[in-house]
Design a protein around this motif. Structure first.
Motif, PDB file in Angstrom:
ATOM      1  N   GLY A 135       0.798  -1.213   0.000  1.00 39.78           N
ATOM      2  CA  GLY A 135       0.000   0.000   0.000  1.00 39.78           C
ATOM      3  C   GLY A 135       0.828   1.259   0.000  1.00 39.78           C
ATOM      4  O   GLY A 135       0.334   2.333  -0.358  1.00 39.78           O
ATOM      5  N   ARG A 136       2.100   1.154   0.360  1.00 40.62           N
ATOM      6  CA  ARG A 136       2.976   2.314   0.342  1.00 40.62           C
ATOM      7  C   ARG A 136       3.630   2.459  -1.031  1.00 40.62           C
ATOM      8  O   ARG A 136       3.761   1.489  -1.780  1.00 40.62           O
ATOM      9  CB  ARG A 136       4.037   2.216   1.437  1.00 40.62           C
ATOM     10  CG  ARG A 136       3.438   2.247   2.845  1.00 40.62           C
ATOM     11  CD  ARG A 136       4.501   2.165   3.907  1.00 40.62           C
ATOM     12  NE  ARG A 136       5.352   3.348   3.930  1.00 40.62           N
ATOM     13  CZ  ARG A 136       5.113   4.435   4.646  1.00 40.62           C
ATOM     14  NH1 ARG A 136       4.010   4.508   5.382  1.00 40.62           N
ATOM     15  NH2 ARG A 136       5.935   5.458   4.632  1.00 40.62           N
ATOM     16  N   ALA A 137       4.049   3.670  -1.352  1.00 39.55           N
ATOM     17  CA  ALA A 137       4.610   3.948  -2.671  1.00 39.55           C
ATOM     18  C   ALA A 137       5.849   3.105  -2.941  1.00 39.55           C
ATOM     19  O   ALA A 137       6.055   2.617  -4.056  1.00 39.55           O
ATOM     20  CB  ALA A 137       4.946   5.433  -2.787  1.00 39.55           C
ATOM     21  N   TYR A 138       6.673   2.908  -1.919  1.00 36.23           N
ATOM     22  CA  TYR A 138       7.914   2.140  -2.114  1.00 36.23           C
ATOM     23  C   TYR A 138       7.608   0.679  -2.445  1.00 36.23           C
ATOM     24  O   TYR A 138       8.313   0.058  -3.249  1.00 36.23           O
ATOM     25  CB  TYR A 138       8.772   2.240  -0.852  1.00 36.23           C
ATOM     26  CG  TYR A 138      10.083   1.491  -0.943  1.00 36.23           C
ATOM     27  CD1 TYR A 138      11.114   1.959  -1.750  1.00 36.23           C
ATOM     28  CD2 TYR A 138      10.282   0.315  -0.233  1.00 36.23           C
ATOM     29  CE1 TYR A 138      12.315   1.269  -1.837  1.00 36.23           C
ATOM     30  CE2 TYR A 138      11.478  -0.374  -0.312  1.00 36.23           C
ATOM     31  CZ  TYR A 138      12.485   0.104  -1.101  1.00 36.23           C
ATOM     32  OH  TYR A 138      13.671  -0.587  -1.195  1.00 36.23           O
ATOM     33  N   PHE A 139       6.569   0.124  -1.843  1.00 34.23           N
ATOM     34  CA  PHE A 139       6.179  -1.260  -2.148  1.00 34.23           C
ATOM     35  C   PHE A 139       5.830  -1.395  -3.630  1.00 34.23           C
ATOM     36  O   PHE A 139       6.261  -2.344  -4.306  1.00 34.23           O
ATOM     37  CB  PHE A 139       4.987  -1.671  -1.279  1.00 34.23           C
ATOM     38  CG  PHE A 139       4.523  -3.085  -1.511  1.00 34.23           C
ATOM     39  CD1 PHE A 139       5.071  -4.137  -0.798  1.00 34.23           C
ATOM     40  CD2 PHE A 139       3.531  -3.365  -2.444  1.00 34.23           C
ATOM     41  CE1 PHE A 139       4.651  -5.447  -1.007  1.00 34.23           C
ATOM     42  CE2 PHE A 139       3.098  -4.667  -2.667  1.00 34.23           C
ATOM     43  CZ  PHE A 139       3.664  -5.707  -1.948  1.00 34.23           C
ATOM     44  N   GLN A 140       5.052  -0.449  -4.144  1.00 34.45           N
ATOM     45  CA  GLN A 140       4.697  -0.465  -5.563  1.00 34.45           C
ATOM     46  C   GLN A 140       5.945  -0.329  -6.440  1.00 34.45           C
ATOM     47  O   GLN A 140       6.076  -1.002  -7.464  1.00 34.45           O
ATOM     48  CB  GLN A 140       3.732   0.679  -5.872  1.00 34.45           C
ATOM     49  CG  GLN A 140       2.379   0.571  -5.181  1.00 34.45           C
ATOM     50  CD  GLN A 140       1.523   1.801  -5.442  1.00 34.45           C
ATOM     51  OE1 GLN A 140       1.992   2.931  -5.380  1.00 34.45           O
ATOM     52  NE2 GLN A 140       0.256   1.581  -5.748  1.00 34.45           N
ATOM     53  N   LEU A 141       6.854   0.527  -6.030  1.00 32.92           N
ATOM     54  CA  LEU A 141       8.062   0.777  -6.794  1.00 32.92           C
ATOM     55  C   LEU A 141       8.893  -0.487  -6.931  1.00 32.92           C
ATOM     56  O   LEU A 141       9.351  -0.841  -8.028  1.00 32.92           O
ATOM     57  CB  LEU A 141       8.873   1.879  -6.102  1.00 32.92           C
ATOM     58  CG  LEU A 141      10.092   2.416  -6.832  1.00 32.92           C
ATOM     59  CD1 LEU A 141       9.674   3.214  -8.052  1.00 32.92           C
ATOM     60  CD2 LEU A 141      10.913   3.289  -5.890  1.00 32.92           C
ATOM     61  N   VAL A 142       9.115  -1.182  -5.828  1.00 33.27           N
ATOM     62  CA  VAL A 142       9.927  -2.403  -5.847  1.00 33.27           C
ATOM     63  C   VAL A 142       9.234  -3.489  -6.672  1.00 33.27           C
ATOM     64  O   VAL A 142       9.875  -4.179  -7.470  1.00 33.27           O
ATOM     65  CB  VAL A 142      10.199  -2.889  -4.415  1.00 33.27           C
ATOM     66  CG1 VAL A 142      10.850  -4.269  -4.422  1.00 33.27           C
ATOM     67  CG2 VAL A 142      11.094  -1.893  -3.681  1.00 33.27           C
ATOM     68  N   ALA A 143       7.937  -3.649  -6.501  1.00 36.80           N
ATOM     69  CA  ALA A 143       7.208  -4.674  -7.247  1.00 36.80           C
ATOM     70  C   ALA A 143       7.296  -4.438  -8.748  1.00 36.80           C
ATOM     71  O   ALA A 143       7.532  -5.374  -9.525  1.00 36.80           O
ATOM     72  CB  ALA A 143       5.747  -4.700  -6.792  1.00 36.80           C
ATOM     73  N   LEU A 144       7.138  -3.190  -9.176  1.00 36.69           N
ATOM     74  CA  LEU A 144       7.205  -2.873 -10.600  1.00 36.69           C
ATOM     75  C   LEU A 144       8.617  -3.057 -11.149  1.00 36.69           C
ATOM     76  O   LEU A 144       8.806  -3.559 -12.265  1.00 36.69           O
ATOM     77  CB  LEU A 144       6.730  -1.443 -10.839  1.00 36.69           C
ATOM     78  CG  LEU A 144       5.234  -1.185 -10.645  1.00 36.69           C
ATOM     79  CD1 LEU A 144       4.929   0.307 -10.706  1.00 36.69           C
ATOM     80  CD2 LEU A 144       4.424  -1.930 -11.705  1.00 36.69           C
ATOM     81  N   ALA A 145       9.627  -2.661 -10.368  1.00 38.75           N
ATOM     82  CA  ALA A 145      11.016  -2.802 -10.816  1.00 38.75           C
ATOM     83  C   ALA A 145      11.379  -4.268 -10.998  1.00 38.75           C
ATOM     84  O   ALA A 145      11.991  -4.653 -12.007  1.00 38.75           O
ATOM     85  CB  ALA A 145      11.957  -2.133  -9.814  1.00 38.75           C
ATOM     86  N   CYS A 146      11.014  -5.096 -10.031  1.00 35.25           N
ATOM     87  CA  CYS A 146      11.337  -6.525 -10.129  1.00 35.25           C
ATOM     88  C   CYS A 146      10.546  -7.190 -11.254  1.00 35.25           C
ATOM     89  O   CYS A 146      11.079  -8.059 -11.964  1.00 35.25           O
ATOM     90  CB  CYS A 146      11.064  -7.207  -8.792  1.00 35.25           C
ATOM     91  SG  CYS A 146      12.183  -6.693  -7.468  1.00 35.25           S
ATOM     92  N   ALA A 147       9.305  -6.794 -11.442  1.00 32.32           N
ATOM     93  CA  ALA A 147       8.506  -7.357 -12.536  1.00 32.32           C
ATOM     94  C   ALA A 147       9.154  -7.054 -13.879  1.00 32.32           C
ATOM     95  O   ALA A 147       9.169  -7.899 -14.787  1.00 32.32           O
ATOM     96  CB  ALA A 147       7.083  -6.803 -12.482  1.00 32.32           C
ATOM     97  N   SER A 148       9.718  -5.845 -14.031  1.00 32.43           N
ATOM     98  CA  SER A 148      10.367  -5.494 -15.294  1.00 32.43           C
ATOM     99  C   SER A 148      11.618  -6.323 -15.526  1.00 32.43           C
ATOM    100  O   SER A 148      12.057  -6.495 -16.667  1.00 32.43           O
ATOM    101  CB  SER A 148      10.713  -4.003 -15.314  1.00 32.43           C
ATOM    102  OG  SER A 148      11.742  -3.715 -14.392  1.00 32.43           O
ATOM    103  N   ALA A 149      12.202  -6.850 -14.429  1.00 34.14           N
ATOM    104  CA  ALA A 149      13.385  -7.712 -14.547  1.00 34.14           C
ATOM    105  C   ALA A 149      13.005  -9.182 -14.642  1.00 34.14           C
ATOM    106  O   ALA A 149      13.876 -10.051 -14.712  1.00 34.14           O
ATOM    107  CB  ALA A 149      14.313  -7.487 -13.360  1.00 34.14           C
TER     108      ALA A 149
END
Length: 312
Positions: free
Chosen positions: A203-217
């Motif tokens: 729910g926090r912005a950083y959680f979304q950021l990490v999830a999206l970054a790892c998904a792109s990898a």
């Protein structure tokens, strides 16, 4: 000058429930519901209708909000025009809200410049999550937001706000001293697919950021621990409980023995940091001075980040 009941209706449109709208408007759910019902009676048209256990806005409500956004933008422009006629230029109060890293590395330095150039200007900073910052702007509880662009904020096309890119910030890998890759000068994000991770709470912005970054990898991180403070996250990483992504500007406590490694193999995760103001308010002398100070500070951070002047 603008009917405050429109703000409650706009909050309901953004958040989807009367309870959430009431929370951001700082009132009880019954008070929020009463205000919407009173506005509906006054206009002689239904503004919300039940759907399941919740409610949704009627077409009439969305038409009303579209007009409300135009009225609000015109009111902000009127304030700007009136300010331009007053002598003394920049003055009054300027309120910022910003997410954690910008609240430490960008905005305070901009505030210092504003205080130096405009000694009578009253300055305020509130550290908030990005989505909450837009609630504060909409409620006229803040004037300038510095936020990370995430799926949780209004789209750039939202006419209630003017959003502008400020800088792009790379993310680095944070590992403990005993991690097999601790001595590397550069890594690829995919090399950490099998590691346990330290992330923020969902729910926090950083959680979304990490999830999206790892998904792109090409992988989903195995989040073993949740920490919202860099101090807690760095303590866990230093003791080998996981790895983490950290923004380039994040200041980490020196008491924790960690290694920061740039990600040099594509995809290189970055986050877009933007400024946001209420539509029409950006030409007010005080708000314009605040935006200029923040942009000057972002330019001074190069090459750690990539400043941007591209309007979203």
């Amino acid at each position: 000058m603008i009917d405050r009941r429109l703000k409650v209706l706009a909050a309901l449109a953004r958040h989807g429930t009367v309870t959430a709208a009431a929370e951001v408007c700082r009132m009880t759910p019954s008070a929020a519901s009463h205000q919407i019902q009173a506005l509906a009676r006054e206009l002689d048209t239904a503004l919300i209708e039940p759907v399941g256990r919740g409610v949704r806005l009627t077409p009439a409500a969305r038409t009303l909000l579209a007009h409300g956004e135009i009225l609000t933008a015109q009111w902000e422009q009127a304030r700007a025009d009136l300010a331009a006629l007053r002598t003394g230029g920049v003055g009054g109060t300027l309120r910022f809200c910003a997410f954690s890293t910008a609240a430490a590395a960008v905005v305070p330095q901009a505030l210092a410049e504003l205080r130096r150039d405009h000694p009578t200007l009253r300055l305020h900073l509130r550290e908030t999550e990005p989505a909450r910052s837009f609630d504060l702007l909409a409620a006229d509880d803040s004037d300038i937001a510095v936020v990370v662009a995430t799926p949780s904020i209004p789209p750039a096309t939202d006419v209630a706000f003017t959003q502008q890119a400020l800088y792009d910030e790379p993310l680095d890998m944070l590992v403990g001293p005993d991690h097999p890759l601790a001595g590397r000068d550069g890594v690829g994000l995919a090399e950490f697919a099998s590691d346990p991770w330290v992330g923020s709470n969902p729910g926090r912005a950083y959680f979304q950021l990490v999830a999206l970054a790892c998904a792109s990898a090409g992988f989903a991180p195995d989040v073993a621990h949740y920490a919202d403070e860099w101090d807690t996250g760095a303590a866990l990483v230093a003791r080998g409980f996981g790895v983490a992504l950290v923004p380039r500007l994040a200041e980490l406590p020196y008491r924790h023995d960690t290694r920061r490694i740039p990600i040099t193999t594509a995809p290189v995760p970055t986050r877009r940091v933007i400024t946001a103001v209420r539509a029409g308010s950006g030409t007010q002398p005080t708000v314009a001075a605040g935006l200029a100070a923040v942009r000057a500070r972002a330019a001074a951070l190069s090459p750690a980040v990539v400043p941007s002047g591209v309007e979203d």
